[in-house]
Design a protein around this motif. Sequence first.
Motif, PDB file in Angstrom:
ATOM      1  N   LEU A 120       0.934  -1.167   0.092  1.00  0.00           N
ATOM      2  CA  LEU A 120      -0.011   0.110   0.029  1.00  0.00           C
ATOM      3  C   LEU A 120       0.627   1.330   0.096  1.00  0.00           C
ATOM      4  N   SER A 121       1.956   1.165   0.799  1.00  0.00           N
ATOM      5  CA  SER A 121       2.825   2.404   0.707  1.00  0.00           C
ATOM      6  C   SER A 121       3.743   2.499  -0.732  1.00  0.00           C
ATOM      7  N   PHE A 122       4.015   1.395  -1.012  1.00  0.00           N
ATOM      8  CA  PHE A 122       4.465   1.487  -2.516  1.00  0.00           C
ATOM      9  C   PHE A 122       3.561   2.236  -3.602  1.00  0.00           C
ATOM     10  N   VAL A 123       2.236   1.734  -3.503  1.00  0.00           N
ATOM     11  CA  VAL A 123       1.346   2.724  -4.452  1.00  0.00           C
ATOM     12  C   VAL A 123       1.247   3.887  -4.266  1.00  0.00           C
ATOM     13  N   ALA A 124       1.266   4.178  -2.974  1.00  0.00           N
ATOM     14  CA  ALA A 124       1.331   5.738  -2.321  1.00  0.00           C
ATOM     15  C   ALA A 124       2.509   6.561  -3.039  1.00  0.00           C
ATOM     16  N   ARG A 125       3.419   5.908  -3.055  1.00  0.00           N
ATOM     17  CA  ARG A 125       4.672   6.587  -3.325  1.00  0.00           C
ATOM     18  C   ARG A 125       4.814   6.578  -5.115  1.00  0.00           C
ATOM     19  N   ILE A 126       4.117   5.763  -5.573  1.00  0.00           N
ATOM     20  CA  ILE A 126       3.870   5.729  -7.112  1.00  0.00           C
ATOM     21  C   ILE A 126       3.097   6.981  -7.341  1.00  0.00           C
ATOM     22  N   PHE A 127       2.011   7.061  -6.719  1.00  0.00           N
ATOM     23  CA  PHE A 127       1.150   8.179  -6.925  1.00  0.00           C
ATOM     24  C   PHE A 127       1.664   9.482  -6.952  1.00  0.00           C
ATOM     25  N   LEU A 128       2.304   9.592  -5.767  1.00  0.00           N
ATOM     26  CA  LEU A 128       2.795  10.660  -5.279  1.00  0.00           C
ATOM     27  C   LEU A 128       4.253  11.142  -6.195  1.00  0.00           C
ATOM     28  N   LEU A 129       4.866  10.095  -6.602  1.00  0.00           N
ATOM     29  CA  LEU A 129       6.060  10.338  -7.454  1.00  0.00           C
ATOM     30  C   LEU A 129       5.624  11.184  -8.587  1.00  0.00           C
TER      31      LEU A 129
END
Length: 562
Positions: free
Chosen positions: A440-449
Motif C-alpha cells: 500500500l505504501s508502494f502504491v502511495a509513493r508511485i502516486f505521489l512520485l
Amino acid sequence: MEDDSKPLLDHPAPEESLARVERNTCDSIDPRSRRPFYIEPTNIVSVNYDQEDDLQQVTAQASAMNKRIHYYSKLSSRSTASLIAPDHVIPSPEEIYIYSPLGTAYKIADCADGAGKNSSIVTIFMIWNTMMGTSILSIPWGIKQAGFTTGICILFVMAFLTLYCCYRVLKSRATIPMIDTSSWEFPDVCKYYFGSFGQWSSLLFSLVSLVGATIVYWVLMSNFLFNTGKFIYNYVHDVNVTETVLSSNGSDRVICPNPASSDHTNNTLEAYFANNTGEMQQFELWWSKTRTVPVYLIVVLLPLLNFKSPAFFAKFNVLGTASVIYLVFLVTLKVAHLGFHLDFDWTLIFKYDIPEFRWSFPQFTGVLTLAFFIHNCIITLLKNNRIPENNVRDLSIAYILVGLTYMYVGIMIFAAFPAPLSKDCIEQNFLDNFPSSDVLSFVARIFLLFQMMTVYPLLGYLIRVQLLGHIFGKVYPSFFHVLFLNVAIVGSGVLMAEFYPNIGGIIRYSGATCGLAFVFVYPSLIHMISLYRTGQLTWPTLIFHVFIVVLGLANLAAQFLM
C-alpha cells in the motif's frame, strides 16, 4: 451607435477554433476587463483555414472601433477612471471578438450566461486541492513535536488565523478608492501601500515559498523514487528484507528508522537474505537515497523545466486530488488494522506515554503556516467564481475542509502508532514509518512520485514568471537565461536532498519566512492603514492586528532558535 452592434467580421469563425478560444476567454465578460478592446489593422487582415478560398476580412467597423477606444485610452493614465472608454462603446458580451497577433479573429459566444465561471462547489474544491500539498505528510510529525493536545489546539488556532489573514488579502483591493483594481493581484496592492519596497519584498517572499516547495518536492521525489526502485528490485530478485531497526509486530508492520539512540540519519539498517550478496552491494552503491537518486532525477526534470509553456503538465492537476484521496484511504486502512495506541500520562514518567505539551511546538506552527498558505494566489483563484458574493463563504468552507483533512490524517497516524515503538519514532514523512516492502505504501509513493513530477515544472514556471518577468519584462528572455535559472532551481533541490533531506525542517523554515509577509504582516498593515486613512481605526482593532504581526515575527524567530 447602431454600427457598434454589428459583427466585426464578415464571416463567423469555424466552430472548432471558436470552442478552443471560448474556453479560455469567457471569464472576461465584465466591461471593465475588456478595456482596451484592441484591434491591430496591420496584423489582422485575413485568416487562412483548411480551404484556401475561405478568407475572412476584418470589417471597417472593427478598425473604426479600435481607433475610437484607443482615443479614450490615450486621454488619461490607466489609474484614472474618469476617461476610460465608457460601457456604451464596449461590445456587448454577445459580440466579443478575440484577436491574436497572427490575424486570427474569433467570436466568443455564451459568455453572457456565465460560461467559463466556476460554481461554488468547484471553487471550494479547487482551493482545497491547491492548498493540500506535501505538508500533509508532515502533520503527524508536527503533532508529535507539539504534543498531542497542544498540537490539536495549535492546528485549530492556525487554521482560524490563516483564514482571517487570507480574508484580509481577499478584501485588500476594496480598500483602495477611486482606482479600478479588478485586475490587481496582492503584490499590486502591496506596491500601492508600500511603494517599490512592497512590490519587491512581496516578490521575494513569494519566491521563497515557491523555491521552498521545489526543494521539498525534490527531497520527496528522491525518497519515493528510491523506495520504489528498491521495492521493484527486491521483488524481481526475490530478496527477503528484514529491517533490523525497531519495528512493531503483526501483519501491518511499522518501523522506527531513526530511534532516539541512533545518529538520526535517514538510512535504514536492513538484513538481506539473497543468493547474490555482491550484486546487492552493487545495487546499494548505485541506488542510494541521498547520494545517487537525487542526481538521477536531473535527467528527467531539468529538460521539462525548459518548456516555454507548462500547459501540458497543468492537465495532470487531478492527480493531486487522487493522491490525497488515496492517502486518506491508506491512513484509514492502516488504522483499522493497527488500532489505537494511546496511553496518556501528564507526568511523562514512562517511555511510551503520550506527551500533551512540548516546548518544540513552534516547529508545528511553521509547518502549518505553509500547510494553510494560499494567500499569494487566492485573489486569482476566486476571480472566476460565478457568484462573487459567495467568495468569503466558499473560502471559509475550503479552509474547514483542509483543516479537517489535516486533523484526520495527523490524529489517526499519531493514535495508531503502535507499541513497543515510542511516538518519537514518527517520521517527518509518515510514509517512511512503513517498510519498503509494504504494498500500500508502494502504491502511495508511485502516486505521489508521478503527481510531483507533473507539478514540479509548474512550480519552476511560476518562479520563471515572477523572477524573469520582473527583471527582464519577459517570461522567456532567452534559452540561456531560462536554463541558468532552472539549473539553480534544480541544484538547490539536489543539494538539500543530499545534505539536509528533512522535509519537516524545510517546510517550517520556508513556511514561516513566506508567511511572515503574506500571512501576518502585509494583510494586517494594509487593513490598519486603510482604516486609519478613513478615520475608522479603533484601539481594539489596532491591538489585535499588531498582535498578529508580533505572532508572525515570533513564529519566524522560533524556527531558527529551535
